[in-house]
Design a protein around this motif. Structure first.
Motif, PDB file in Angstrom:
ATOM      1  N   LYS A  26      14.097  77.384   7.459  1.00  0.00           N
ATOM      2  CA  LYS A  26      13.754  77.957   8.655  1.00  0.00           C
ATOM      3  C   LYS A  26      14.572  78.258   9.834  1.00  0.00           C
ATOM      4  O   LYS A  26      15.152  77.170  10.082  1.00  0.00           O
ATOM      5  CB  LYS A  26      12.247  77.572   8.947  1.00  0.00           C
ATOM      6  CG  LYS A  26      11.349  77.638   8.107  1.00  0.00           C
ATOM      7  CD  LYS A  26       9.851  77.135   8.527  1.00  0.00           C
ATOM      8  CE  LYS A  26       9.352  78.105   9.433  1.00  0.00           C
ATOM      9  NZ  LYS A  26       7.743  77.638   9.884  1.00  0.00           N
ATOM     10  N   SER A  28      17.111  80.198  10.041  1.00  0.00           N
ATOM     11  CA  SER A  28      18.204  80.620   9.655  1.00  0.00           C
ATOM     12  C   SER A  28      18.474  82.315   9.645  1.00  0.00           C
ATOM     13  O   SER A  28      17.429  83.014   9.993  1.00  0.00           O
ATOM     14  CB  SER A  28      18.596  80.378   8.280  1.00  0.00           C
ATOM     15  OG  SER A  28      17.611  80.891   7.153  1.00  0.00           O
ATOM     16  N   ILE A 152       8.991  85.197  10.992  1.00  0.00           N
ATOM     17  CA  ILE A 152      10.025  85.589   9.993  1.00  0.00           C
ATOM     18  C   ILE A 152      10.326  87.010  10.568  1.00  0.00           C
ATOM     19  O   ILE A 152       9.412  87.899  10.396  1.00  0.00           O
ATOM     20  CB  ILE A 152       9.801  85.533   8.601  1.00  0.00           C
ATOM     21  CG1 ILE A 152       9.571  84.020   8.343  1.00  0.00           C
ATOM     22  CG2 ILE A 152      10.962  86.114   7.862  1.00  0.00           C
ATOM     23  CD1 ILE A 152       9.192  83.633   6.960  1.00  0.00           C
ATOM     24  N   LYS A 178      17.130  84.481  17.683  1.00  0.00           N
ATOM     25  CA  LYS A 178      17.799  83.141  16.955  1.00  0.00           C
ATOM     26  C   LYS A 178      17.567  82.088  17.760  1.00  0.00           C
ATOM     27  O   LYS A 178      17.287  80.918  17.381  1.00  0.00           O
ATOM     28  CB  LYS A 178      19.193  83.786  16.617  1.00  0.00           C
ATOM     29  CG  LYS A 178      19.998  82.557  16.229  1.00  0.00           C
ATOM     30  CD  LYS A 178      21.410  82.976  15.932  1.00  0.00           C
ATOM     31  CE  LYS A 178      22.235  81.784  15.207  1.00  0.00           C
ATOM     32  NZ  LYS A 178      23.520  82.274  14.744  1.00  0.00           N
ATOM     33  N   THR A 183      13.111  82.908  11.857  1.00  0.00           N
ATOM     34  CA  THR A 183      14.190  83.006  10.854  1.00  0.00           C
ATOM     35  C   THR A 183      14.295  84.466  10.513  1.00  0.00           C
ATOM     36  O   THR A 183      13.324  85.376  10.975  1.00  0.00           O
ATOM     37  CB  THR A 183      13.565  82.681   9.575  1.00  0.00           C
ATOM     38  OG1 THR A 183      12.945  81.081   9.670  1.00  0.00           O
ATOM     39  CG2 THR A 183      14.165  82.801   8.141  1.00  0.00           C
TER      40      THR A 183
END
Length: 228
Positions: A26, A28, A152, A178, A183
């Motif tokens: 998570k 990334s 996400i 970010k 994610t």
């Protein structure tokens, strides 16, 4: 942790994803690359809960995720942002999803102000979103989805309609996400645009992964179907 285990998906007789297996952390920032037809868009739509898998499991934070879970946790950003804009002004577009959630007008306005400032859209708050540049329109879509609190973000070829200025607008929005620990998956034929933000690259071929690793390793592999 976000895990996809042995995912199969078919549009007909042939499989678009074949035993697809992946685990990412998570927070990334993951680039999806590969030739047209390799399965990138299919993967994003499955993660967004828009396509039902034929077999396999998606696990988020140790829990099996249903399609309903995915639609709550994930948001899908089309390559053409104007297809996702619904308001007649930037402010109205930001308010639309919040109104559907039943928030009080005061809460809605507070959230709008936050998004306008965060994504640097204050100067166009009263503008018709359909006359915005491609980059500003992408930022508006991302800001509108951000207000729905997904974890996400799934972006499908987000630079395909953007000029250099638009790309910078998009990158600014992605930097914000970010920093917030979201994610991010970006499907792209132009991975070098995102190398300053990405934590990993996933190369897909014929519905499977044939590389998953860091940018340096990826560049050493010199995949012929990816322009770097």
């Amino acid at each position: 942790m976000i895990e996809l285990r042995n995912i199969h998906f078919s549009y007909g007789d042939g499989f678009a994803l074949k035993g697809f297996t992946l685990a990412v952390e998570k927070g990334s920032f993951n680039l999806l690359v590969g030739a047209n037809g390799s399965g990138k868009t299919t993967l994003l739509k499955i993660l967004a809960g828009l396509l039902p898998i034929r077999s396999g499991t998606i696990i988020i934070d140790g829990r099996i995720a249903t399609d309903a879970d995915l639609r709550e946790l994930c948001c899908y950003v089309l390559h053409n942002p104007f297809e996702q804009i619904v308001g007649s002004t930037v402010e109205e577009d930001l308010a639309f999803g919040l109104e559907n959630l039943g928030l009080r007008s005061e809460e809605i306005q507070e959230n709008i102000e936050t998004a306008l400032k965060m994504f640097q859209l204050s100067e166009v708050r009263h503008a018709n979103p359909f006359v915005l540049s491609g980059g500003l329109a992408q930022k508006l879509v991302i800001a509108s989805l951000y207000l729905l609190k997904p974890e996400i973000f799934l972006l499908d070829e987000p630079t395909s309609m953007l000029d250099d200025t638009g790309v910078e607008e998009l990158l600014q929005a992605l930097r914000e996400l970010k920093q917030l620990g979201k994610t991010i998956f970006v499907s792209t034929h132009e991975p070098k645009i995102f190398f300053g933000l990405a934590t990993s690259v996933i190369h897909m071929s014929d519905g499977t992964i044939d590389f998953y690793g860091g940018i340096h390793e990826f560049l050493e592999r010199r995949f012929e179907d990816v322009e770097c």
